[in-house]
Each structure stands twice: as structure tokens, then as C-alpha cells.
Motif scaffolding. Structure first.
Motif, PDB file in Angstrom:
ATOM      1  N   VAL A  93       0.876  -1.058  -0.001  1.00  0.00           N
ATOM      2  CA  VAL A  93      -0.017  -0.129  -0.041  1.00  0.00           C
ATOM      3  C   VAL A  93       0.864   1.235  -0.073  1.00  0.00           C
ATOM      4  O   VAL A  93       1.696   1.435   0.995  1.00  0.00           O
ATOM      5  N   GLN A  94       0.747   1.875  -1.056  1.00  0.00           N
ATOM      6  CA  GLN A  94       1.615   3.102  -1.300  1.00  0.00           C
ATOM      7  C   GLN A  94       0.609   4.324  -1.283  1.00  0.00           C
ATOM      8  O   GLN A  94       0.039   4.544  -1.956  1.00  0.00           O
ATOM      9  N   LEU A  95       1.100   5.565  -0.491  1.00  0.00           N
ATOM     10  CA  LEU A  95       0.395   6.679  -0.250  1.00  0.00           C
ATOM     11  C   LEU A  95       1.220   7.753  -0.596  1.00  0.00           C
ATOM     12  O   LEU A  95       2.427   7.891  -0.388  1.00  0.00           O
ATOM     13  N   THR A  96       0.604   8.737  -1.506  1.00  0.00           N
ATOM     14  CA  THR A  96       1.450   9.823  -1.975  1.00  0.00           C
ATOM     15  C   THR A  96       0.056  11.033  -1.904  1.00  0.00           C
ATOM     16  O   THR A  96      -0.896  11.062  -2.410  1.00  0.00           O
ATOM     17  N   ALA A  97       0.767  12.317  -1.276  1.00  0.00           N
ATOM     18  CA  ALA A  97      -0.029  13.286  -1.138  1.00  0.00           C
ATOM     19  C   ALA A  97      -0.384  14.066  -2.404  1.00  0.00           C
ATOM     20  O   ALA A  97       0.668  13.984  -3.524  1.00  0.00           O
ATOM     21  N   ASP A  98      -1.626  14.208  -2.868  1.00  0.00           N
ATOM     22  CA  ASP A  98      -1.999  14.767  -3.844  1.00  0.00           C
ATOM     23  C   ASP A  98      -1.799  16.499  -3.866  1.00  0.00           C
ATOM     24  O   ASP A  98      -2.883  16.763  -3.409  1.00  0.00           O
ATOM     25  N   GLU A  99      -0.877  16.882  -4.517  1.00  0.00           N
ATOM     26  CA  GLU A  99      -0.668  18.488  -4.237  1.00  0.00           C
ATOM     27  C   GLU A  99      -1.742  19.320  -4.983  1.00  0.00           C
ATOM     28  O   GLU A  99      -2.097  20.182  -4.539  1.00  0.00           O
ATOM     29  N   GLU A 100      -2.257  18.532  -6.338  1.00  0.00           N
ATOM     30  CA  GLU A 100      -3.244  19.388  -7.002  1.00  0.00           C
ATOM     31  C   GLU A 100      -4.517  19.415  -6.440  1.00  0.00           C
ATOM     32  O   GLU A 100      -5.294  20.403  -6.506  1.00  0.00           O
ATOM     33  N   GLN A 101      -5.184  18.225  -6.149  1.00  0.00           N
ATOM     34  CA  GLN A 101      -6.403  18.201  -5.763  1.00  0.00           C
ATOM     35  C   GLN A 101      -6.676  17.789  -4.200  1.00  0.00           C
ATOM     36  O   GLN A 101      -7.796  18.050  -3.538  1.00  0.00           O
ATOM     37  N   GLY A 102      -5.567  17.923  -3.486  1.00  0.00           N
ATOM     38  CA  GLY A 102      -5.554  17.591  -2.086  1.00  0.00           C
ATOM     39  C   GLY A 102      -5.943  16.092  -1.836  1.00  0.00           C
ATOM     40  O   GLY A 102      -6.249  15.454  -2.745  1.00  0.00           O
ATOM     41  N   GLY A 103      -5.826  15.716  -0.542  1.00  0.00           N
ATOM     42  CA  GLY A 103      -6.222  14.245  -0.440  1.00  0.00           C
ATOM     43  C   GLY A 103      -4.871  13.352  -0.697  1.00  0.00           C
ATOM     44  O   GLY A 103      -3.760  13.807  -0.626  1.00  0.00           O
ATOM     45  N   THR A 104      -5.008  12.245  -0.915  1.00  0.00           N
ATOM     46  CA  THR A 104      -3.982  11.248  -1.010  1.00  0.00           C
ATOM     47  C   THR A 104      -4.229  10.292  -2.251  1.00  0.00           C
ATOM     48  O   THR A 104      -5.315   9.887  -2.448  1.00  0.00           O
ATOM     49  N   VAL A 105      -3.314   9.717  -3.014  1.00  0.00           N
ATOM     50  CA  VAL A 105      -3.180   8.972  -4.030  1.00  0.00           C
ATOM     51  C   VAL A 105      -2.869   7.892  -3.413  1.00  0.00           C
ATOM     52  O   VAL A 105      -1.670   7.518  -2.861  1.00  0.00           O
ATOM     53  N   VAL A 106      -3.552   6.400  -3.490  1.00  0.00           N
ATOM     54  CA  VAL A 106      -3.489   5.328  -2.959  1.00  0.00           C
ATOM     55  C   VAL A 106      -3.178   4.240  -3.950  1.00  0.00           C
ATOM     56  O   VAL A 106      -4.137   4.240  -4.808  1.00  0.00           O
ATOM     57  N   ARG A 107      -2.210   3.730  -3.760  1.00  0.00           N
ATOM     58  CA  ARG A 107      -1.835   2.555  -4.906  1.00  0.00           C
ATOM     59  C   ARG A 107      -1.707   1.178  -4.367  1.00  0.00           C
ATOM     60  O   ARG A 107      -0.926   1.107  -3.288  1.00  0.00           O
ATOM     61  N   LEU A 108      -2.367   0.244  -4.545  1.00  0.00           N
ATOM     62  CA  LEU A 108      -2.500  -0.963  -4.129  1.00  0.00           C
ATOM     63  C   LEU A 108      -1.820  -2.067  -5.145  1.00  0.00           C
ATOM     64  O   LEU A 108      -2.011  -1.968  -6.252  1.00  0.00           O
ATOM     65  N   ILE A 109      -0.830  -2.612  -4.496  1.00  0.00           N
ATOM     66  CA  ILE A 109      -0.107  -3.653  -5.360  1.00  0.00           C
ATOM     67  C   ILE A 109       0.038  -5.036  -4.770  1.00  0.00           C
ATOM     68  O   ILE A 109       0.083  -5.238  -3.615  1.00  0.00           O
TER      69      ILE A 109
END
Length: 148
Positions: A93-109
Motif C-alpha cells: 500500500v503506497q500513499l502519495t499526497a496529491d498536491e493538485e487536488q488535495g487528499g491522497t493517491v493510494v496505490r495497491l499492489i
């Protein structure tokens, strides 16, 4: 090796999403196919946990990647009668702050190493279901993290 990944935007800060994904006892609430989970020992990198699938199979897992508050990954190994040592699954589970929209991009692998060519063929047949499960997991995580 078989790899499936999906990602989604969650309208919550990285810390709120991290609070959900890093706690083993929260797995059944958001990760499709998990009926129960508990910590056996440790915390962070090296933590051992028991993950029980919806179909009743239980897997002991070890946290193999841990970078607070952006990455957690664990490895499950097949156990029991007839299980082969090389069969394993890794979930990240990889989390990245979404600077443009706010919130978080979550990547599940999900990465799977099946025990032999027959199991590999069966896993390939079920790739759509794995992808759908990941999408369901992301939707559940979105709801859970947004509630806080």
C-alpha cells in the motif's frame, strides 16, 4: 511472478489514510477477501500478523516494507498440508499526497509467486477478479479514511 495494481484518489490526508492501512485489525474493514487479522508480534518493519481470508484460509504474514506514513507491505507464505514454500503473496500500500487536488493517491499492489505452472495458470485466469477486489478495496478505503 504475477503483478496486479490499482490506484485511486482518497479525499483525506495521507496521515488519515495511513492510520487505517497500517493497523492490522483494520484490514477486514477495507481489504477485500480478508475476514480477520491480528498482530502476532512486533510493530512496524518485521511485525508478524495473522490474516484470515474470507474462504477460511489463514496466512501468517510479515511486514517487509514500512516507511511511515507512505508505505507498508507484507508477505504471506502458503502454509499447511501440501503447501509449497515458494508460493507467496506480497501486498503493498503506497500513499502519495496529491498536491493538485488535495487528499491522497493510494496505490495497491499485489505480487504473487505461485507454486508451480498449474497454479500460475489458475492465477492468471483469476486476474480480473483480483483487479476487481483491489478496486473494491480502494472504494472501501476511500469511505473509511474519509470518515476518519
Amino acid at each position: 511472478m504475477i503483478l496486479v495494481e490499482r490506484s485511486a484518489h482518497v479525499a483525506a490526508p495521507v496521515e488519515a489514510v495511513w492510520d487505517v492501512v497500517q493497523r492490522a485489525e483494520q484490514l477486514p474493514a477495507w481489504l477485500a477477501g480478508v475476514r480477520a487479522a491480528e498482530v502476532l508480534s512486533g510493530e512496524g518493519f518485521g511485525r508478524r500478523q495473522l490474516v484470515q481470508a474470507g474462504r477460511g484460509a489463514a496466512h501468517e504474514a510479515e511486514v517487509i516494507a514500512y516507511q511511515e506514513p507512505t508505505l507498508i507491505g507484507w508477505r504471506e507464505r502458503a502454509k499447511g498440508a501440501g503447501a509449497r514454500a515458494e508460493a507467496r503473496t506480497e501486498i503493498y500500500v503506497q500513499l502519495t499526497a496529491d498536491e493538485e487536488q488535495g487528499g491522497t493517491v493510494v496505490r495497491l499492489i499485489v505480487v504473487r509467486w505461485p507454486a508451480g505452472p498449474v497454479k500460475a495458470a489458475l492465477l492468471r485466469l483469476g486476474l480480473r477478479r483480483v483487479g476487481a477486489d483491489l478496486e473494491d478495496s480502494l472504494a472501501r478505503l476511500t469511505d473509511l479514511a474519509a470518515v476518519g
